[in-house]
Design an enzyme around this catalytic site. Structure first.
Site, short mmCIF file in Angstrom:
data_model
loop_
_atom_site.label_atom_id
_atom_site.label_comp_id
_atom_site.label_asym_id
_atom_site.label_seq_id
_atom_site.Cartn_x
_atom_site.Cartn_y
_atom_site.Cartn_z
N ASP A 171 0.86 -1.17 0.00
CA ASP A 171 0.00 0.00 0.00
C ASP A 171 0.91 1.23 0.00
O ASP A 171 2.13 1.14 0.12
CB ASP A 171 -0.96 -0.04 1.21
C1 GLC Z 1 -4.44 4.04 -0.37
C2 GLC Z 1 -5.34 2.92 0.09
C3 GLC Z 1 -5.44 1.79 -0.90
C4 GLC Z 1 -5.38 2.34 -2.31
C5 GLC Z 1 -3.98 2.91 -2.51
C6 GLC Z 1 -3.83 3.54 -3.90
O1 GLC Z 1 -3.64 4.48 0.68
O2 GLC Z 1 -5.04 2.36 1.36
O3 GLC Z 1 -6.69 1.10 -0.65
O4 GLC Z 1 -5.64 1.32 -3.24
O5 GLC Z 1 -3.63 3.86 -1.52
O6 GLC Z 1 -4.65 4.66 -4.01
#
Ligand code: GLC
Length: 737
Positions: free
Chosen positions: A285
């Site tokens: 993430d």
């Molecule tokens: C965010 C979220 C995740 C998302 C990623 C890309 O922090 O936790 O669910 O897919 O970043 O946007």
């Protein structure tokens, strides 16, 4: 930045020495390609970057000079770019201006639609309709691909039982098995039967793992649970989505058994690959790799990158740790080049599955994005999804409308289009949504509207105008709740009451004595016991997507008989949280609301029971259950058991019932939930019509995690319940020898 530029120069110089291009013979492209890649280029495939100007979905500061790193072959993926021309520009640089021309893979959060927005996933899960859920994902994929995206960061498989956590809106509810069924449907919808098709995209099972169990419902907080609880309550949902063929997984922010997921080898390699057989790639993430420093398990970015690579993390989202420190880690022997090869191979194989090597430009075009979204059938699917997501929880005869009522619509969610989009709707065009007011005026003609209050503040004269309108009406629709950005990420709340300004508006309208239909627009359960008590009807509309107003009109007019059933518990009081239907019995179970005495599991000030339970939802008709039977109530281990139950439409209009089957393992080697959903079937019945529904309870459905961490079934006695919701009373028993 200097370090990056230095790296880029070194990478470029090294690369020129090795030479040659991707166009090879018929040998497997990936192996041939890998053999030609420099270490820097391999690390580039493991780096995902967010371009400046992209849709930043995390802490700023992670933005590197994307174009320069792409040109140097030090970037394998881009996320969240909102400009279609820039996306094409980046791909052209990667394919035409780098030594090996390896295409980029583009990822974005299309979690409940792209242009055609559907209800948020928690809402959609209340449809209990896997076919519909799959269809919404297929539409999202087609529109995402039309823009030029190859990959969506969805489905979110996190099972969540705490409505203080804003991300409950992104998941499929509190039940592990149902969440798995619906997440698997989304994977099928996104990836289709041919992942190389220009209308299907890569799914991403997130957030691995157990992110939904953040302590106190506070986002990014610690997750601490037994492996047994994890395997029983959280793992099944991820596993179902992986078994459905998802080829990417996203590691979560949280620590898990003391180790942050992005550096957790047990999670990412031993469990995910070795036990579950996952054969795609894992992306972290946002900045989660370097956040291991904040977690206190990595001394610096280099240490964090080494831990992540050795744990089995393929791709670093945004912070740049892999391209900055990867070569040094290999040079120092902390990470082997064999590991880098394996991680890079897994990414390249998925790019090959997507068809990116065959035609890096087959996805997306200006014409497709402008002229091939909002297809009529997609809009119809959005209307179906919104209708089937809404859950009727109270109705004292006021619905459906007869069409003669003077209808007032009051509240901040009544005319709002932004309330329809929900969180994670970066590509939506809210102006294209049908608001409640628009849908109701289209269907009923003279619906009059007063906002009454804003989301969180009183409006000068708003209450007075609302009361005046209510007095001139026969029935008042009160559209209250939480705005779209009060759900999703970083949106935890310590109170899940309706905001005070809206409660004051409600009180003022209720004081007129006019019957109130409460329309609750929210991405999460809320504590609404008092408002429910004072309303004649309650419809949870959620954030219902681009067709919200038409779907609402379909339900309020009776054109559509509501079918929604809750997939998450609505607590009576926040003090009960976490509260969920599949709780354990305990050694001193509460005998029920009539119980007297002291020494059993209870609160002194509120009941154990929630306001609304899992599976609950009303129709405009009624259903009765009878004749539950098990033809062969004695079976052996390894055999299926069949359960039949008769359901009858005892009302005056046709309706669709979701027949639910729950299992209780009465005596097992570990404590088992009082009930667990093990089957459901939607049946549409005319008035007076009956149907016998048959369920099969397989050994797999009877299996659970035992104290030795093995999963399997055990002999013993079981009780099965069939009915309308998780309180189903009709039951019978069977025995496994
Ligand atoms: C965010 C979220 C995740 C998302 C990623 C890309 O922090 O936790 O669910 O897919 O970043 O946007």
């Amino acid at each position: 930045m200097k370090k990056i530029q230095g790296l880029a120069a070194v990478a470029l110089a090294t690369a020129l020495l090795v030479g040659c291009t991707i166009q090879g013979g018929h040998e497997t492209k990936v192996e041939a390609l890998l053999a030609r890649m420099t270490l820097a280029e391999k690390l580039g495939q493991l780096q995902q970057l967010v371009p400046s100007g992209g849709n930043i979905t995390g802490p700023d500061g992670g933005v590197l000079d994307t174009e320069e790193l792409i040109r140097a072959g030090l970037c394998g993926s881009i996320l969240s770019e909102q400009d279609q021309e820039k996306l094409l520009h980046y791909q052209k640089i990667a394919v035409d201006s780098t030594r090996l021309g390896i295409p980029l893979i583009f990822g974005y959060d299309f979690i409940h639609g792209a242009r055609t927005t559907f209800p948020e996933n928690l809402a959609l899960s209340c449809s209990w309709n896997p076919e519909l859920v799959e269809r919404t994902a297929a539409v999202a994929a087609q529109e995402a691909a039309a823009f030029g995206y190859h990959w969506t960061f969805s489905p979110m498989c996190d099972v969540a039982i705490d409505p203080r956590w804003g991300r409950v809106s992104e998941g499929s509810g509190e039940d592990p098995w149902l969440s798995g069924q619906l997440s698997a449907a989304m994977v099928r919808g996104y990836q289709g039967k041919d992942l190389s098709s220009p209308e299907t995209i890569l799914a991403c099972v997130k957030h691995f793992a157990a992110y939904g169990a953040a302590e106190a419902g506070r986002d990014y907080n610690t997750v601490d649970m037994s492996e047994l609880m994890f395997r029983d309550r959280h793992l099944p949902s991820y596993k179902a989505a992986i078994d459905a063929g998802a080829l990417s997984v996203m590691s979560s922010f949280n620590d898990f058994m003391g180790v942050p997921a992005s550096g957790n080898k047990w999670l990412l390699t031993d469990l995910l690959r070795d036990e579950l057989g996952f054969n795609g790639f894992v992306v972290s993430d946002y900045n989660a790799v370097t956040e291991m420093c904040a977690h206190g398990v990595a001394a610096d970015w280099k240490d964090a990158a080494g831990k992540a690579l050795n744990a089995g993390l393929n791709m670093d989202m945004v912070d740049g740790a892999f391209v900055i420190h990867g070569e040094q880690l290999v040079k120092e022997g902390i990470v082997s080049e064999k590991t880098i090869d394996r991680l890079c191979r897994e990414v390249l194989l998925v790019k090959q599955e997507l068809g990116l090597f065959d035609d890096p430009f087959q996805y997306g075009s200006k014409d497709k994005w402008e002229n091939d979204v909002y297809r009529p059938e997609s809009i119809q699917t959005a209307r179906e999804a919104a209708r089937e997501s809404m859950v009727l929880l109270k109705n004292e005869g006021v619905l459906p409308f007869k069409g003669t009522e003077r209808i007032a619509l009051i509240g901040p969610a009544g005319a709002s289009k932004s309330y329809t989009t929900g969180a994670w709707s970066g590509m939506a065009e809210p102006e294209k949504a049908v608001s409640f007011l628009e849908g109701l005026q289209e269907r009923f003609g003279s619906v009059r509207y007063e906002q009454g209050s804003s989301d969180f503040e009183a409006i000068e004269g708003g209450i007075q105008r609302a009361q005046k309108l209510a007095r001139q009406s026969d029935v008042v629709l009160m559209a209250l709740g939480l705005p779209s950005d009060y759900g999703g990420e970083a949106a935890s709340l310590a109170s899940i009451d309706i905001p005070e300004a809206q409660r004051e508006l409600f009180d003022a309208v209720a004081a007129t004595g006019k019957p109130i239909v409460l329309l609750l627009s929210t991405g999460r359960p809320m504590t609404i016991a008092e408002e429910t008590e004072r309303s004649a009807a309650l419809l949870v509309t959620w954030h219902a997507g681009i067709q919200a107003g038409n779907a609402l009109a379909d339900i309020l007019s009776g054109d559509f008989n509501p079918t929604g059933r809750l997939t998450i518990t609505f607590p009576y009081s926040l003090g009960q949280v976490p509260i969920h239907y599949n709780h354990k019995v305990t050694g001193r179970p509460n005998p029920g609301p009539q119980a007297t005495g002291r020494y059993f599991s209870r609160y002194m000030d509120v009941p154990n029971e929630p306001l609304f339970t899992f599976g609950e939802g009303l129709s405009y008709t009624t259903f009765a259950y009878s004749e539950i039977e098990i033809p062969e109530p004695e079976i052996r281990m390894g055999e299926d058991v069949k359960v039949r139950v008769k359901v009858t439409n005892t009302g005056s209009v046709a309706g669709t019932e979701t027949v639910q089957l729950y299992l209780h393992d009465l005596v097992a080697s570990t404590t088992r939930p009082v009930r667990e959903l093990k089957g459901f079937e939607r049946v549409t019945l005319s008035p007076g019509e009956s149907r016998t529904v048959e369920f099969t309870i397989t050994p797999e459905l009877r299996s659970f995690c035992r104290a030795d961490m093995s999963t399997g079934e055990e002999p013993g006695d079981f009780e099965v319940f069939a009915g309308h919701d998780s309180r189903a009373a009709l039951s019978t028993r069977f025995t496994v020898r």
